[in-house]
Design an enzyme around this catalytic site. Sequence first.
Site: not given
Length: 393
Positions: A160, A285, A319
């Site tokens: 990520c 995040h 995400h």
Amino acid sequence: MSAAFACRLSRPGVVCSLGDDLETIGQALFDGERGLTSSDAFTPGHPLPLGRVTGELPDDSQWPKDHRSRNNRLLALALKRLESEIEPLLKHVARDRIGVVIGTSTSGIGETEQALAVSGREGALPETFAYARQELGAPARFVAERLGIAGPCYALSTACSSSARALASARRLLKSGQCDAVIAGGADSLCRLTVNGFISLEAVSDKPCLPFSRHRDGINLGEAAALFVITRETGGIQLAGVGESVDAHHISAPRPDGSGAADAMRQALAMAGRDPAEIDYLNLHGTGTRLNDSMEAAAVATLFATPPGCSSTKALTGHTLGAAGALEAAFCWLALDQGRLPRHVFDGEHDPEIASLPLATTSAAPARRLRHALSNSFAFGGNNASLLLSRTE
């Protein structure tokens, strides 16, 4: 204080579940409109909220088969949105002085899944199958070949944080003198591997995610592509600082005290020559999982005596994994350009067991002009990255 070296980030080319032009995306971002749709495309009989790109993508039927993937179709549209920046670049900069750095975690694996579904365990793979398009370097090769670029060309895959690290790598290519310009960013597309992989980790929510809520129970997944032209030009919005750390606490869980995440933010601030009090917006995040949000809140509290206005935009887009770092850098670019904070969308139920954060839950104008934004990307294995963007005008 000012940074010893900084580089200009062009207006980004972006495609995500909020749209594929900056005006539409910005409107949704600042109004807090979720771009999630319910689908069981990857989990038959089990619909999930997903940040799917629903607009028309470029036709890849006439491309070399090595390049035919949804990932590359997303990138092609992002490149089209960057035409006004790329066309003069190709006219004025030698093509062997232009680099390409792309972050991804899926590349063309979705097309491999389709090929295996046709061939089964024993059958021959279809003629349309091309192994090369699932390689992690495939998106970078696609961009370079499409534009005829001959400079350094590679991909990064650190889950990520992949495309945040791609932007950091582009900055290093410019600072070292290896390139005069770099096209950098990331792309990831939804596929069975990632959706079911995260389900196996019990990290996916069946509902729209709720970052930093006491009721948070997991992530929503999405797809996107986001690209910048990065140069040594002064002015505009600069990538003023980057921070990277690897805490290697666990293969998938974050270090609970947030020390690795705090270190990445601290490095970005130091490189840019900025104090925490100067940051006007923090893009979290903020995945909506129990462990990540707790860790990140602790990291922010460690670094900021008074945290700035902040939000997790993953509640809007899902995400987007390897694309998330570049996508959220683009959101920071929009925040600095428009002078507005992306909305934090959740149920309003703050978790009393984690450090309190000033979440931007309304569309009210910020109290001061936005000059500096910090964006966090924290990944499996403790691969942490923070990017500091600064507006110079």
